[in-house]
Design an enzyme around this catalytic site. Structure first.
Site, short mmCIF file in Angstrom:
data_model
loop_
_atom_site.label_atom_id
_atom_site.label_comp_id
_atom_site.label_asym_id
_atom_site.label_seq_id
_atom_site.Cartn_x
_atom_site.Cartn_y
_atom_site.Cartn_z
N GLN A 19 -5.05 2.43 -14.62
CA GLN A 19 -6.43 1.78 -14.76
C GLN A 19 -7.58 2.68 -14.80
OE1 GLN A 19 -4.80 -0.89 -11.17
NE2 GLN A 19 -6.17 -1.97 -12.14
N HIS A 113 3.19 2.55 -10.15
CA HIS A 113 2.10 1.35 -10.10
C HIS A 113 1.92 0.36 -11.43
CE1 HIS A 113 -1.96 0.11 -7.94
NE2 HIS A 113 -1.72 -0.80 -8.93
N ASN A 157 4.12 0.08 -6.05
CA ASN A 157 3.06 -0.66 -5.70
C ASN A 157 3.48 -2.05 -6.12
OD1 ASN A 157 0.27 -1.36 -5.25
ND2 ASN A 157 0.24 -2.16 -7.52
N GLU A 158 3.26 -3.13 -5.13
CA GLU A 158 3.36 -4.54 -5.21
C GLU A 158 4.66 -4.95 -6.14
OE1 GLU A 158 -0.24 -6.14 -6.62
OE2 GLU A 158 -1.28 -5.65 -4.76
C1 BGC Z 1 -3.18 -4.34 -7.90
C2 BGC Z 1 -4.37 -3.56 -8.47
C3 BGC Z 1 -5.38 -4.44 -8.96
C4 BGC Z 1 -5.94 -5.53 -8.03
C5 BGC Z 1 -6.70 -6.49 -8.40
C6 BGC Z 1 -3.49 -5.37 -6.93
O1 BGC Z 1 -2.81 -6.42 -7.13
O2 BGC Z 1 -2.41 -3.47 -7.19
O3 BGC Z 1 -3.83 -2.63 -9.52
O4 BGC Z 1 -6.35 -3.88 -9.85
O5 BGC Z 1 -4.72 -6.04 -7.35
O6 BGC Z 1 -6.27 -7.29 -9.15
#
Ligand code: BGC
Length: 427
Positions: A19, A113, A157-158
Site C-alpha cells: 500500500q 498482508h 493480516n486478516e
Molecule cells: C486492511 C488494510 C486496509 C484497511 C482499510 C484493513 O482491512 O488490513 O490493508 O487498507 O483495512 O480498508
C-alpha cells in the site's frame, strides 16, 4: 470532554508494504491493476513511493512522536522467484529497520498482508496444500534476515478478509467466487499462522532471544441484527459472525479446526498467540445473508458505520477466549477531507482508555494516505496527506492531533475544543 491515556498504552501507526512502497513488482496486485480492476485506475506501482522515501517517512513518524510502528515487507520483492532471494532488498529493509529503531520506534513486522508473488499465485496460491511450504520458507527467511532487529511479528493480516474478498466476493485477486474455496483459504491460512508462529519462536530462540512476540492481525467486526426482535435477522447475524470470524478464530488461536474448516495437515491443539492482534473498523447491520449498514448511523466516506463501542465489543470477545494483552493492530477511517478523523480518533481512543481490558498498543491505520486495494488512491485513511503526483507529504490536522495526544498523554478540554469540538460525522 477529556481523557487520559491508559498507563502503559503505546500509540503509533500501521502501514503495509504494497500500500505504500510502490514498484514494478510481479505480484497479484500489480497484475490486478493491469487487468483493469482498480476502481479509480490507480497503479499500485506508484503508491506513496515509500521504498525510496522511507527515510523522510521515518523522520516524519519520529517528529509526530509515534512510539510504535507496524509495517510490512514485500514477499515478491524479496523472492522474485521461488529460488531467488534478493539480497539488496533485504539490505534495504535492514537499513530502514535500523533507522527506525535508532529513532526509538518499537517495531511490529507483518509477514503477509494480502499480496502474493505471481509465481505463488500461478501455482494456485494458498488454495493448494503443497504451496503452503513456500509461505513457511518465506517466514523462515524473514526471521533469519531480520530476527536480530525485530522481536515482534504478525504472521498474517486478516485471513478472513483476504479469503472472502479474494475467493468469495471475487473483488480482489484472483477474483474467485466460491464459498468452499473461501473456507479452504481460511483453513490453510490458519494452518500457516500456526506453523509460522512456531517457526518464528524456534528461530528466535536459536538466535538466543527470549522476548519474541507473535500473533495475527485479526479483522473482527460487530454483526448486529437490524431488528433485534426479528428472529430471522438474529439468525443471519449469528451465521455471518460464525462463518466470517467465529470459526477461524478457533483455528488460529487454538488449532481447533471445526467443520467445515479442515486443517490441511495435522495440528496440535494449543494457544498460538502471544497477544491479541485486533483490526477494527466497523459494525455490520444484518437483515439478510449480506452486509448492511444501520439506517441513520454515522458513516465514513466508504459508507462504513462509525461505531467506536464496537472496538471494545470485539476486543472483549477475543479476550474472553484468550486472555492475552491486546494490540489494536489497525483502526482508522476513510475521511477524504480529514473532516472528522479527529473526532474518530477521540471516540475510539477514549473507548480504549475507559475500558478495563489490557489494551497495550494502538496502531492507527494509516500513517499516510495509501493505495487502498481495489479503491485505489481515492480512499484516504492517512494521518499524513499524500499528493500522489508530487509525492509531497503534509501532516493533516488529525496527524497533529494524534501527535498532541501522544505528547500530552491524553486529550485535555483545550485539545478537545481545538481539534474535535467542531467536527461532525457524516450521516
Ligand atoms: C486492511 C488494510 C486496509 C484497511 C482499510 C484493513 O482491512 O488490513 O490493508 O487498507 O483495512 O480498508
Amino acid at each position: 470532554m477529556s481523557f487520559q491515556l491508559k498507563p502503559g498504552l503505546l500509540l503509533g501507526a500501521a502501514t503495509s508494504a504494497t500500500q505504500i512502497e510502490g514498484g514494478e513488482l510481479d505480484h497479484n496486485w500489480n497484475d490486478w491493476y493491469r487487468c483493469g480492476w482498480i476502481k479509480d485506475g490507480s497503479d499500485p506501482a506508484r503508491a506513496t513511493d515509500h521504498y525510496h522515501r522511507w527515510r523522510e517517512d521515518a523522520d516524519l513518524m519520529a517528529d509526530l512522536g509515534l512510539q510504535v510502528y507496524r509495517f510490512g515487507i514485500e514477499w515478491a520483492r524479496i523472492c522474485p522467484t521461488p529460488e531467488r532471494v534478493d539480497e539488496a532488498a533485504i539490505a534495504h529493509y535492514r537499513e530502514e529497520i535500523t533507522y527506525l529503531r535508532k529513532k526509538g520506534i518499537k517495531l511490529l513486522l507483518t509477514i503477509h498482508h494480502f499480496t502474493n508473488p505471481m509465481w505463488f499465485e500461478e501455482r494456485g496460491g494458498f488454495l493448494k496444500k503443497e504451496n503452503l511450504r513456500y509461505f513457511l520458507d518465506f517466514t523462515e527467511l524473514v526471521v533469519r534476515s531480520f530476527g536480530d532487529l525485530v522481536a515482534e511479528y504478525i504472521t498474517i493480516n486478516e485471513p478472513n478478509v483476504y479469503a472472502t474478498n479474494s475467493y468469495y466476493f471475487g473483488d480482489w485477486p484472483p477474483g474467485k467466487k466460491s464459498f468452499s474455496k473461501a473456507l479452504t483459504i481460511m483453513a490453510n491460512l490458519a494452518y500457516c499462522h500456526i506453523r509460522s508462529y512456531e517457526l518464528i519462536h524456534k528461530i528466535r530462540r536459536e538466535m538466543g532471544y527470549q522476548n519474541t512476540k507473535v500473533s495475527l492481525a485479526h479483522h473482527l467486526r460487530v454483526f448486529d441484527p437490524a431488528n433485534p426482535k426479528n428472529l430471522r435477522h438474529r439468525i443471519y447475524a449469528k451465521l455471518l459472525d460464525y462463518f466470517f470470524q467465529g470459526l477461524i478464530t478457533q483455528a488460529i488461536f487454538f488449532g481447533k479446526f471445526i467443520w467445515p474448516l479442515k486443517a490441511p495437515a495435522r495440528v496440535e491443539r494449543g494457544e498460538y498467540a502471544d497477544f491479541i492482534g485486533l483490526n477494527y473498523y466497523t459494525r455490520s447491520t444484518i437483515s439478510q445473508f449480506n452486509d448492511g449498514v444501520r439506517a441513520g448511523a454515522p458513516k465514513n466516506d466508504l459508507g462504513w458505520e462509525i461505531y467506536p463501542e464496537g472496538l471494545i465489543r470485539c476486543a472483549e470477545k477475543l479476550y474472553g477466549l484468550l486472555a492475552r494483552p491486546i494490540y489494536i493492530t489497525e483502526n482508522g477511517t476513510c475521511d477524504n477531507q480529514d473532516a472528522f478523523r479527529c473526532r474518530y480518533l477521540y471516540d475510539h481512543l477514549k473507548a480504549v482508555c475507559e475500558s478495563a481490558l489490557p489494551i497495550e498498543r494502538y496502531y492507527h491505520w494509516c500513517f499516510c494516505d495509501n493505495f487502498e486495494w481495489s479503491e485505489g488512491e481515492s480512499a484516504r485513511f492517512g494521518l499524513v496527506h499524500v499528493d500522489y503526483p508530487t509525492q509531497q507529504r503534509t501532516v493533516k490536522k488529525s496527524g497533529t492531533f494524534f501527535a498532541a495526544i501522544i505528547k500530552e498523554g491524553g486529550v485535555s478540554q483545550e485539545l478537545y475544543d481545538e481539534y474535535v469540538g467542531a467536527e461532525k460525522y457524516p450521516y
